[in-house]
Design a protein around this motif. Structure first.
Motif, mmCIF file in Angstrom:
data_model
loop_
_atom_site.group_PDB
_atom_site.id
_atom_site.type_symbol
_atom_site.label_atom_id
_atom_site.label_comp_id
_atom_site.label_asym_id
_atom_site.label_seq_id
_atom_site.Cartn_x
_atom_site.Cartn_y
_atom_site.Cartn_z
ATOM 1 N N UNK A 260 -9.614 1.219 5.688
ATOM 2 C CA UNK A 260 -9.360 2.271 4.705
ATOM 3 C C UNK A 260 -8.422 3.330 5.284
ATOM 4 N N UNK A 261 -8.621 3.681 6.559
ATOM 5 C CA UNK A 261 -7.776 4.706 7.184
ATOM 6 C C UNK A 261 -6.333 4.223 7.303
ATOM 7 N N UNK B 170 0.845 -1.196 0.000
ATOM 8 C CA UNK B 170 0.000 0.000 0.000
ATOM 9 C C UNK B 170 0.882 1.249 0.000
ATOM 10 N N UNK B 171 1.986 1.166 0.748
ATOM 11 C CA UNK B 171 3.016 2.216 0.729
ATOM 12 C C UNK B 171 3.517 2.402 -0.702
ATOM 13 N N UNK B 172 3.805 1.248 -1.341
ATOM 14 C CA UNK B 172 4.281 1.243 -2.726
ATOM 15 C C UNK B 172 3.269 1.915 -3.652
ATOM 16 N N UNK C 224 -6.075 9.042 -0.712
ATOM 17 C CA UNK C 224 -7.467 8.751 -1.082
ATOM 18 C C UNK C 224 -7.552 7.477 -1.911
ATOM 19 N N UNK C 225 -6.687 7.408 -2.934
ATOM 20 C CA UNK C 225 -6.704 6.247 -3.812
ATOM 21 C C UNK C 225 -6.350 4.977 -3.054
ATOM 22 N N UNK C 226 -5.280 5.045 -2.240
ATOM 23 C CA UNK C 226 -4.839 3.851 -1.517
ATOM 24 C C UNK C 226 -5.871 3.467 -0.461
ATOM 25 N N UNK C 227 -6.511 4.475 0.143
ATOM 26 C CA UNK C 227 -7.606 4.177 1.068
ATOM 27 C C UNK C 227 -8.709 3.407 0.362
#
Lengths: 331, 285
Positions: B191-192, B42-44, B69-72
């Motif tokens: 999500x957060x 998710x970091x990536x 937002x997108x990764x959430x």
């Protein structure tokens, strides 16, 4: 009734080993050599299935032990051991070290990790991931052991003694030699799994606290099985080094640890035989499809893996195996 | 003296980013008992969101907002499609999220190739600090991380939402009986947590080379921080990351990065033996 079901399981296992022994009848020499290599992966997969499927100990860095075994074997047979040990290049000593070094490392690590209670006992899984990454970096930097290039022209396993030389080099002897080694490991581990100790192992995996209340020292059970598993993984690594003739840092690191988890998960972690076959089948499939699909192969494998975890936690082969054998002994 | 100050700043920088990553992990673990092995990926994704947007000619600032937002959103999708079905099987959730990490990583390789990408920082000024110069962007990273960490503490300890979330963490069944929708909390926290990782990725991208393997380099120290600090309290990862991150960056700059990894790892293993549930404790049995 129970005995009958158990017999059905033994019959299936016997058929699998018989089928494997008959494989060279249908295959060319090159393919036989390939399968011989996959057999060592199969032994490696069994070592992981023993701790994970039986005892619920997940390891994201099991290749550390495989790699330690491979390096121990190679350094011995290449005559690179320090001091007076240098002249001892016997394959037997190599295998002995390949069993001992991973076992000692696992035992020491286990003594620290099995006390951890944070993250619901997932320390081992996570710390082993860290061990794998660190081990790969150390081997990459360690010039004496070849650094990034690894150790080349590792001699084949030499079964001779007292000056006699019999090297497992031609595909057919190599195949049967490795198959016998795999069978020996299988019989040893399966005997453990089916014994009373095996029941304790599964009890620890199912509910460690309750098993403790029944008077079992769960920590030493876990420590013992983890040590055994590491030794078996090291043995597989030693055989691999003798066959492949080349040992390099990726063997000890993250990517092989990842692969073995996939083999065992897709094959089926609950029984040793399905984990063993899982390694061989996935490698064969990779051989057939890997070049064609490129990075998409691993993507597909990951997808299959996630689907398997959700819908078939017993694994693809494990599901079939459980149905055929009526689920006896396979939780 | 200058040298020591720079070292201190770099260490603080690293620690704060690890805290961001570890905090997402701990929130998800605390609420759902799920260890998210895909957190590094998710970091990536956060970093690659910035890469993608900058390549499309969009400003850095848009990327910095879009990444979390997108990764959430990706986190929400993961929770809905995968985690929801297996969260009661503890080991399987570790494996399933780890399978997801493979999928995301290979997806990124398919889209962007295995090579390293680069992004540019919005400003490259050097600030003068007590006679030595230091990149202003690194101070900006520290500011963002501090702000978000403080905001997360505020959210969990000073708001009604936080009170309810802590109730779910403390006792899921009782909280559900009191009328809290645990499903909604699962979704929101996953999500957060994912968004925190995405933000960390985006904010770090300009000062490192962005490649598909970068996730693991942040996931492992984050995990070790949690094991050392304790998973039962939000302060655990902060303390753990402080110890792990500081040791790592000091050893790396004084000796070598490999030795730093070995030292950090040994320290973590010993800490687990002395504090089985982390220094701050597990919080519950």
């Amino acid at each position: 009734m129970k005995a009958l079901l158990k017999d059905r399981r033994s019959a299936v296992d016997l058929a699998v080993w018989g089928g494997l022994a008959a494989l060279p009848l249908f295959m060319g020499a090159w393919q036989v050599g390939q399968i011989a290599q996959y057999l060592t992966y199969g032994i490696f997969a069994m070592s992981l299935a023993l701790i994970w499927g039986q005892c619920g100990l997940l390891s994201f860095g099991h290749a550390v032990f495989f790699g330690l075994g491979a390096y121990a074997m190679s350094l011995t047979t290449l005559g690179m051991l320090p001091g007076w040990l240098e002249s001892w290049t016997s394959s037997y000593l190599g295998v002995a070290l390949a069993l001992a070094v991973p076992a000692v490392v696992a035992n020491v690590l286990g003594r620290f990790l099995f006390y951890g209670r944070g993250l619901q006992g997932a320390q081992l899984a996570i710390v082993m991931l860290a061990v794998a990454v660190v081990a790969e970096r150390i081997m990459t930097r360690w010039g004496y052991a070849g650094g990034m290039n690894g150790l080349m022209s590792v001699p084949p396993v030499n079964l001779g003694a007292f000056g006699l030389v019999y090297e497992l080099y031609d595909p057919l002897p190599l195949f049967y030699g490795t198959l016998i080694a795999a069978l020996a490991v299988y019989i040893l581990l399966e005997a453990l799994v089916r014994s009373r100790r095996g029941v304790v192992l599964r009890a620890v995996g199912a509910d460690e606290a309750r098993t403790g209340f029944l008077g079992h020292d769960t920590r030493s059970v876990k420590l013992a099985v983890f040590t055994l598993s590491a030794a078996v993984a090291g043995f597989a690594g030693a055989l691999f080094a003798g066959q492949f003739g080349f040992v390099s840092p990726p063997l000890i690191g993250f990517s092989l640890s990842t692969e073995v988890l996939i083999w065992v998960a897709l094959g089926g972690r609950r029984a040793l035989i399905t984990a063993f076959l899982g390694a061989i089948v996935v490698r064969l499939a990779e051989n057939a499809l890997g070049d064609l699909l490129g990075p998409a192969w691993l993507l597909g494998l990951g997808l299959l893996f996630v689907l398997c975890m959700i819908f078939l936690p017993r694994g693809l082969l494990g599901e079939v195996y459980a149905r055929v054998t009526g689920g006896a002994g396979v939780r | 003296m200058d040298q020591a100050l720079l070292l201190l700043l770099d260490a603080a920088n690293y620690v704060l980013v690890i805290v961001l990553v570890a905090m997402g992990l701990v929130i998800v673990f605390g609420l759902m008992r799920v260890i998210n092995m895909a957190h590094g990926e998710l970091f990536l994704l956060g970093a690659y969101t910035l890469v993608m947007l900058q390549q499309a000619g969009v400003s850095y600032w848009v990327g910095l907002v879009a990444a979390p937002l997108l990764v959430g959103g990706v986190g929400l999708l993961m929770e809905e499609l995968v985690i929801r079905h297996i969260y009661h099987r503890f080991l399987d959730t570790i494996l399933a999220t780890w399978g997801l990490s493979i999928i995301i990583k290979q997806g990124v390789i398919l889209l962007f190739g295995p090579g390293a990408q680069s992004t540019t920082a919005p400003f490259t000024a050097q600030l003068d600090l007590l006679g030595s110069s230091y990149p202003a962007y690194r101070l900006f990273i520290m500011g963002v991380a501090l702000f978000v960490v403080a905001g997360t503490f505020y959210l969990f300890f000073r708001t009604r939402f936080g009170l309810a979330a802590r109730a779910v963490i403390a006792n899921r069944d009782t909280a559900a009986c009191l009328g809290l929708s645990t499903r909604a909390f699962d979704r929101a926290t996953f999500a957060y947590g994912a968004a925190l990782a995405g933000l960390a990725g985006a904010v770090m991208a300009p000062i490192m080379s962005v490649d598909p393997q970068m996730g693991l380099g942040f996931l492992i120290p984050a995990f070790l921080s949690i094991l050392v600090g304790g998973a039962g309290h939000l302060g655990g990862p902060v303390l753990g990351a402080g110890l792990i991150g500081a040791t790592d960056s000091v050893t790396a700059s004084l000796w070598s990065p490999v030795l730093a990894q070995v030292v950090v790892f040994t320290m973590a293993v010993i800490a687990i033996r002395i504090f089985p549930t982390g220094i701050l404790g597990g919080g519950r049995k």
